[in-house]
Motif scaffolding. Structure first.
Motif, PDB file in Angstrom:
ATOM      1  N   THR A   1       0.823  -1.203   0.000  1.00  0.00           N
ATOM      2  CA  THR A   1       0.000   0.000   0.000  1.00  0.00           C
ATOM      3  C   THR A   1       0.862   1.259   0.000  1.00  0.00           C
ATOM      4  O   THR A   1       0.604   2.211  -0.742  1.00  0.00           O
ATOM      5  CB  THR A   1      -0.911   0.008   1.243  1.00  0.00           C
ATOM      6  N   ALA A   2       1.908   1.264   0.819  1.00  0.00           N
ATOM      7  CA  ALA A   2       2.774   2.437   0.908  1.00  0.00           C
ATOM      8  C   ALA A   2       3.526   2.681  -0.390  1.00  0.00           C
ATOM      9  O   ALA A   2       3.661   3.833  -0.848  1.00  0.00           O
ATOM     10  CB  ALA A   2       3.751   2.263   2.073  1.00  0.00           C
ATOM     11  N   SER A   3       4.029   1.623  -1.027  1.00  0.00           N
ATOM     12  CA  SER A   3       4.756   1.787  -2.289  1.00  0.00           C
ATOM     13  C   SER A   3       3.821   2.266  -3.383  1.00  0.00           C
ATOM     14  O   SER A   3       4.191   3.107  -4.221  1.00  0.00           O
ATOM     15  CB  SER A   3       5.418   0.461  -2.675  1.00  0.00           C
ATOM     16  N   ASP A   4       2.603   1.755  -3.387  1.00  0.00           N
ATOM     17  CA  ASP A   4       1.628   2.176  -4.386  1.00  0.00           C
ATOM     18  C   ASP A   4       1.250   3.647  -4.179  1.00  0.00           C
ATOM     19  O   ASP A   4       1.094   4.408  -5.140  1.00  0.00           O
ATOM     20  CB  ASP A   4       0.393   1.284  -4.293  1.00  0.00           C
ATOM     21  N   ALA A   5       1.121   4.038  -2.905  1.00  0.00           N
ATOM     22  CA  ALA A   5       0.821   5.439  -2.617  1.00  0.00           C
ATOM     23  C   ALA A   5       1.962   6.351  -3.046  1.00  0.00           C
ATOM     24  O   ALA A   5       1.747   7.461  -3.560  1.00  0.00           O
ATOM     25  CB  ALA A   5       0.541   5.602  -1.123  1.00  0.00           C
ATOM     26  N   ALA A   6       3.192   5.888  -2.845  1.00  0.00           N
ATOM     27  CA  ALA A   6       4.351   6.679  -3.285  1.00  0.00           C
ATOM     28  C   ALA A   6       4.347   6.836  -4.801  1.00  0.00           C
ATOM     29  O   ALA A   6       4.666   7.912  -5.335  1.00  0.00           O
ATOM     30  CB  ALA A   6       5.641   6.010  -2.814  1.00  0.00           C
ATOM     31  N   LEU A   7       3.991   5.774  -5.508  1.00  0.00           N
ATOM     32  CA  LEU A   7       3.919   5.863  -6.969  1.00  0.00           C
ATOM     33  C   LEU A   7       2.868   6.877  -7.388  1.00  0.00           C
ATOM     34  O   LEU A   7       3.096   7.686  -8.297  1.00  0.00           O
ATOM     35  CB  LEU A   7       3.606   4.493  -7.556  1.00  0.00           C
ATOM     36  N   TYR A   8       1.730   6.846  -6.731  1.00  0.00           N
ATOM     37  CA  TYR A   8       0.676   7.800  -7.085  1.00  0.00           C
ATOM     38  C   TYR A   8       1.133   9.225  -6.812  1.00  0.00           C
ATOM     39  O   TYR A   8       0.823  10.156  -7.568  1.00  0.00           O
ATOM     40  CB  TYR A   8      -0.600   7.495  -6.310  1.00  0.00           C
ATOM     41  N   GLN A   9       1.888   9.408  -5.750  1.00  0.00           N
ATOM     42  CA  GLN A   9       2.414  10.738  -5.466  1.00  0.00           C
ATOM     43  C   GLN A   9       3.364  11.184  -6.568  1.00  0.00           C
ATOM     44  O   GLN A   9       3.369  12.353  -6.976  1.00  0.00           O
ATOM     45  CB  GLN A   9       3.132  10.753  -4.119  1.00  0.00           C
ATOM     46  N   ALA A  10       4.186  10.257  -7.069  1.00  0.00           N
ATOM     47  CA  ALA A  10       5.070  10.601  -8.180  1.00  0.00           C
ATOM     48  C   ALA A  10       4.269  10.997  -9.410  1.00  0.00           C
ATOM     49  O   ALA A  10       4.644  11.922 -10.153  1.00  0.00           O
ATOM     50  CB  ALA A  10       5.986   9.422  -8.496  1.00  0.00           C
ATOM     51  N   LYS A  11       3.157  10.330  -9.639  1.00  0.00           N
ATOM     52  CA  LYS A  11       2.305  10.646 -10.785  1.00  0.00           C
ATOM     53  C   LYS A  11       1.678  12.028 -10.625  1.00  0.00           C
ATOM     54  O   LYS A  11       1.702  12.852 -11.549  1.00  0.00           O
ATOM     55  CB  LYS A  11       1.195   9.595 -10.919  1.00  0.00           C
ATOM     56  N   THR A  12       1.097  12.284  -9.466  1.00  0.00           N
ATOM     57  CA  THR A  12       0.398  13.547  -9.272  1.00  0.00           C
ATOM     58  C   THR A  12       1.355  14.726  -9.124  1.00  0.00           C
ATOM     59  O   THR A  12       0.936  15.883  -9.221  1.00  0.00           O
ATOM     60  CB  THR A  12      -0.506  13.462  -8.026  1.00  0.00           C
TER      61      THR A  12
END
Length: 371
Positions: A319-330
């Motif tokens: 979950t944390a890694s996926d959230a970090a990826l989304y932050q990179a996207k946004t």
């Protein structure tokens, strides 16, 4: 199954198969020993009590192997062919039987070793069979007849061991190929989702028992749909293969690189945050240096999370890694982001709109919506 702690050449393979093989032998041989032993004219060599005792012990061993093999010490399975060779030799000498039928019982320990034990133990067992058979035939038949029988038996047992162990080796290679195909992504050759899930469980257990650091790096191609739509799916596949090659090179033997599907990739590393970020940037550099792609090297958005820093379980790590990826996207894509504060990750709603770098969404959102 090969037990991992065994040294090469001394391994025990397929404990369940070995236990069934011993059970079949002893349960079938017990009544045979009892009946033939009591009816033989040379009974006095062992005695009725001895014959009954041997048959009873064999029956008990067979039932134990059949119903409760875990009760037996691990060394027992290595000693089985030695014990059976010794027992066959004692019974043949005791009943004064050097016939071909009696000598063929030596096939069982040879087959057992060839099927379930390592190379060195196969050779050792063959040597013991040759010695045991020599004692029987030379003692009962004499030097001249005994030598002919013994040479024939040596050749037969040796060829049997060679053929069976060769077939087992071929089966092992085929099984390894099938296992590799089952665990690999067909397009990129990286590990697939199933293998990654198993590796994640193992790594989580390792981290819990050792206190070691575990990093999960999630990689996503930016605007991958546009690559397919503009240049075709063949070029899209080449872009995926380029990223996969970079992941494979960056991870090496230090972790697992996997394609989860589409343009979703992950790297699982038993390392800390700075090293994981360095690996992520190595991937980015390798991909940016790739040549020959119609649309140029794809840009990557990467999310990095570590356990225990960003999570306490492997599920939280994902979950944390996926959230970090989304932050990179946004935050503008084409960059690496680390996991945000766990408090924010836990409180975010799946339908919450992004309002800055800290605004996250549920990791269950499809990568296709990220682009």
């Amino acid at each position: 199954m090969l037990l991992r702690e065994d040294r090469p050449g001394y391994e025990l393979r397929d404990l369940q198969g070995a236990s069934r093989a011993v059970a079949y032998l002893t349960l079938a041989a017990s009544p045979y020993v009892l009946v033939t032993g009591l009816l033989t004219p040379h009974l006095t060599r062992l005695g009725a009590a001895g014959i009954v005792l041997v048959a009873a012990v064999m029956a008990a061993a067979g039932l134990t192997c059949w119903r409760r093999p875990e009760w037996l010490p691990r060394a027992f399975w290595f000693a089985v062919p030695v014990l059976s060779t010794a027992l066959i030799s004692v019974l043949n000498v005791g009943t004064h039987d050097a016939s071909t039928g009696a000598q063929l019982f030596y096939l069982w320990p040879v087959l057992y070793a060839a099927n379930f034990l390592g190379r060195r133990l196969i050779h050792l067992n063959l040597a013991l069979v040759f010695i045991g058979d020599a004692v029987v035939v030379f003692r009962i038949l004499g030097p001249s007849r005994g030598l002919a029988d013994w040479v024939a038996m040596v050749l037969a047992m040796t060829m049997t061991a060679i053929v069976v162990s060769g077939l087992r080796a071929r089966g092992d290679k085929l099984r390894a190929v099938l296992q590799e195909q089952a665990n690999a992504d067909a397009l990129t050759g990286l590990a697939n989702r199933r293998f990654f899930a198993a590796s994640l469980r193992d790594a989580g257990a390792w981290a819990a028992s050792t206190g070691g650091s575990l990093a999960l790096v999630t990689v996503d191609l930016d605007h991958f749909k546009a690559i397919n739509d503009t240049y075709g799916h063949t070029e899209g596949d080449r872009a995926l293969q380029t990223v996969a090659a970079a992941l494979r090179h960056a991870v090496g033997d230090a972790g697992v690189a996997a394609r989860l599907g589409g343009d979703e990739f992950v790297m699982l590393l038993r390392t800390d945050r700075p090293t994981a970020i360095g690996v992520a940037e190595t991937v980015r550099e390798l991909v940016s240096a790739a040549a020959g792609l119609a649309g140029g090297p794809p840009r990557l958005s990467i999310g990095v999370a570590v356990l225990p820093g960003d999570a306490t379980t492997v599920d939280e790590l994902v979950t944390a890694s996926d959230a970090a990826l989304y932050q990179a996207k946004t935050s503008g894509r084409g960059r690496t982001a680390t996991a945000p504060d766990r408090h924010n990750v836990d409180r975010v709603r799946p339908d919450q709109p992004a309002s800055g770098p800290a605004a996250l969404t549920s990791p269950s959102i499809s990568r296709r919506s990220r682009g």
